[in-house]
Design a protein around this motif. Structure first.
Motif, PDB file in Angstrom:
ATOM      1  N   HIS A  38       0.876  -1.166   0.000  1.00 57.75           N
ATOM      2  CA  HIS A  38       0.000   0.000   0.000  1.00 57.75           C
ATOM      3  C   HIS A  38       0.916   1.219   0.000  1.00 57.75           C
ATOM      4  N   MET A  95      -1.997   7.041  -1.860  1.00 57.08           N
ATOM      5  CA  MET A  95      -3.252   7.217  -1.130  1.00 57.08           C
ATOM      6  C   MET A  95      -3.524   8.697  -0.873  1.00 57.08           C
ATOM      7  N   ASP A 123      -7.284   6.396   4.419  1.00 56.40           N
ATOM      8  CA  ASP A 123      -8.202   5.290   4.168  1.00 56.40           C
ATOM      9  C   ASP A 123      -9.644   5.691   4.455  1.00 56.40           C
ATOM     10  N   MET A 175     -11.276   6.917   1.339  1.00 60.69           N
ATOM     11  CA  MET A 175     -11.186   6.069   0.157  1.00 60.69           C
ATOM     12  C   MET A 175     -12.545   5.514  -0.255  1.00 60.69           C
ATOM     13  N   SER A 226     -14.071   2.369  -3.133  1.00 59.02           N
ATOM     14  CA  SER A 226     -13.573   1.140  -3.745  1.00 59.02           C
ATOM     15  C   SER A 226     -12.799   1.442  -5.025  1.00 59.02           C
ATOM     16  N   ARG A 235      -9.384   2.787  -4.021  1.00 63.08           N
ATOM     17  CA  ARG A 235      -8.529   1.706  -3.524  1.00 63.08           C
ATOM     18  C   ARG A 235      -7.947   0.909  -4.686  1.00 63.08           C
TER      19      ARG A 235
END
Length: 287
Positions: A157, A162, A245, A248, A250, A253
């Motif tokens: 990750h 992100m 996160d 986020m 889907s 991600r």
């Protein structure tokens, strides 16, 4: 492109292990719902510079089912890339609340190939898709690990990705870890000041532009300021992961997973330049 790029790791995932010490009372569902990342330097630190210590570390690891990553990794070295070397690999283990500093300068290949009683190695953990690992901008770390030790990172990750995909303003350029901590980490003013001071003391010792030398990462024993520097950033990674996160979707991600894989593969290419200006540009699909 190297044929090694898409080879799968040849190991049995069931043999892999995560921190058992301070782990028996862990509620795994609680880890998924409410991870409790440590603030800078709040965790215990263990320096691993012998094979028995590496074995002890590996045997204290076991796989758990969790959507929240529990291994957060950073690397220090001299010109960290295929052209330099790795001095220290830092692993913050979220459930245990501990930072492990693996002395790569001393152990070299043994840090990655040492087997525990279950035939687990650090190399196999780093190459496991099942064990999720968090880096902030994995590219140069991946370049060094692959070039010097043949490690093809998987299950990554990338926190920088992100941050970018969840950002509400211009996505033309990526941001650095320091800025991410300054602007996004939910910490108190006192914690922020302590982090800044530790950062500055470390840079004064290793950064050439501040009169330092990167060779300080190879001095043994490590100075207290360098030890603090090695711990502080990696201990903030869980906090940043949780912050990003929470924003986020889907689709986002999926985008981060693809970009993390792309970055690892890119770092293996013969023409990869770890200092190139293009590294500051966001991937086209993110803009």
């Amino acid at each position: 492109m190297s044929a090694r790029l898409f080879q799968k790791s040849d190991y049995n995932v069931s043999k892999l292990t995560t921190i058992v010490e301070d782990f028996d009372l862990l509620d795994h569902e609680a880890l998924d719902d409410k991870p409790e990342p440590a603030k800078a330097s709040s965790s215990k630190v263990k320096f691993l510079d012998t094979k028995p210590k590496v074995v002890e570390f590996l045997e204290s690891i076991r796989v758990i089912s969790s959507t929240t990553p529990y291994l957060y990794i950073d690397i220090e070295g001299i010109e960290l890339s295929r052209h330099g070397n790795i001095s220290i690999l830092e692993v913050y283990v979220l459930p245990a609340g501990k930072t492990y500093l693996l002395d790569i300068y001393t152990l070299q290949e043994k840090a990655f190939s040492t087997l525990d009683s279950r035939e687990t190695t650090l190399k196999r953990i780093l190459e496991s898709n099942e064990i999720k690992k968090v880096f902030f901008d994995v590219r140069n770390d991946s370049d060094a690990l692959f070039a010097h030790y043949g490690i093809h990172l998987a299950g990554i990750h990338d926190l920088q990705s992100m941050e970018l995909v969840t950002r509400s303003y211009s996505k033309k350029f990526v941001t650095g870890l320091g800025k991410g901590i300054e602007t996004d980490a939910p910490i108190t003013p006192t914690e922020r000041l302590d982090w800044t001071r530790a950062k500055e003391r470390g840079r004064e010792l290793f950064a050439p532009e501040c009169g330092g030398k990167y060779e300080v990462f190879n001095n043994r024993p490590l100075s207290q300021d360098i030890l603090q520097y090695c711990c502080q950033d990696v201990e903030f990674l869980p906090t940043l992961w949780k912050t990003y996160d929470d924003k986020m979707t889907s689709k986002k991600r999926e985008c981060v997973v693809k970009e993390s894989i792309r970055r690892v593969n890119l770092s293996h290419m013969p023409n990869y330049d770890g200092k190139g200006r293009s590294r500051a540009l966001a991937p086209f699909c993110f803009v």
